[in-house]
Design a protein around this motif. Structure first.
Motif, PDB file in Angstrom:
ATOM      1  N   TYR A  16       0.941  -1.286  -0.092  1.00 55.83           N
ATOM      2  CA  TYR A  16      -0.001   0.226  -0.006  1.00 55.83           C
ATOM      3  C   TYR A  16       0.960   1.190   0.140  1.00 55.83           C
ATOM      4  O   TYR A  16       1.694   1.542   0.979  1.00 55.83           O
ATOM      5  CB  TYR A  16      -1.114   0.140   1.183  1.00 55.83           C
ATOM      6  CG  TYR A  16      -1.979   1.009   1.081  1.00 55.83           C
ATOM      7  CD1 TYR A  16      -3.464   0.389   0.855  1.00 55.83           C
ATOM      8  CD2 TYR A  16      -2.096   2.230   1.065  1.00 55.83           C
ATOM      9  CE1 TYR A  16      -4.433   1.315   0.803  1.00 55.83           C
ATOM     10  CE2 TYR A  16      -2.949   3.156   0.911  1.00 55.83           C
ATOM     11  CZ  TYR A  16      -4.393   2.776   0.798  1.00 55.83           C
ATOM     12  OH  TYR A  16      -5.452   3.420   0.763  1.00 55.83           O
TER      13      TYR A  16
ATOM     14  N   VAL B 205       1.275   5.452  -0.907  1.00 56.61           N
ATOM     15  CA  VAL B 205       0.379   6.976  -0.988  1.00 56.61           C
ATOM     16  C   VAL B 205       1.518   8.048  -1.349  1.00 56.61           C
ATOM     17  O   VAL B 205       2.550   7.919  -0.896  1.00 56.61           O
ATOM     18  CB  VAL B 205       0.029   7.455   0.478  1.00 56.61           C
ATOM     19  CG1 VAL B 205      -0.885   8.595   0.243  1.00 56.61           C
ATOM     20  CG2 VAL B 205      -1.166   6.254   1.186  1.00 56.61           C
TER      21      VAL B 205
ATOM     22  N   HIS C 245      -3.369   7.163  -4.004  1.00 56.76           N
ATOM     23  CA  HIS C 245      -3.237   5.832  -3.071  1.00 56.76           C
ATOM     24  C   HIS C 245      -3.116   4.489  -4.238  1.00 56.76           C
ATOM     25  O   HIS C 245      -4.049   4.371  -5.045  1.00 56.76           O
ATOM     26  CB  HIS C 245      -4.495   5.532  -2.178  1.00 56.76           C
ATOM     27  CG  HIS C 245      -4.602   6.517  -1.057  1.00 56.76           C
ATOM     28  ND1 HIS C 245      -4.646   6.182   0.188  1.00 56.76           N
ATOM     29  CD2 HIS C 245      -4.661   7.947  -1.149  1.00 56.76           C
ATOM     30  CE1 HIS C 245      -4.797   7.222   1.060  1.00 56.76           C
ATOM     31  NE2 HIS C 245      -4.638   8.229   0.263  1.00 56.76           N
TER      32      HIS C 245
END
Length: 103
Positions: free
Chosen positions: A39, A41, A52
């Motif tokens: 993940y 960002v 994101h």
């Protein structure tokens, strides 16, 4: 593999708070087994647009992350400070310079 890109712009006054909220849920994500997801960002040049990019091995880990309390709180607060609706894109993974998930 599931790959999702979410792009959104927040109000000028909310930029720093948004970054703090992101760091809070990323801290919780780091406490989990990171092998089935990535993940990331990013922030664009205008400083108020965020991107994101999430990569999940499967739907099970995606659902787990998206139901993390700090992530749900981030989404709720972000949604109250948006300049426009987030753009959500489902991407098709083609390849990477390194193995993302061991099969």
């Amino acid at each position: 593999m599931i790959v999702v890109k979410v792009t959104y712009t927040v109000n000028d006054a909310y930029v720093n708070t948004n970054k703090e909220m992101i760091e809070a849920f990323l801290t919780d994500f780091r406490k989990l087994d990171g092998s089935p997801f990535v993940y990331s960002v990013l922030q664009t040049e205008d400083c108020k647009t965020f991107v994101h990019i999430s990569q999940y091995k499967d739907k099970v880990i995606q659902d787990r992350l998206l139901s993390t309390p700090s992530f749900l709180h981030f989404q709720e607060q972000r949604d109250n400070n948006l300049m426009s609706e987030p753009r959500i894109e489902i991407l098709n993974f083609i390849g990477s310079s390194q193995d993302i998930f061991d099969s």
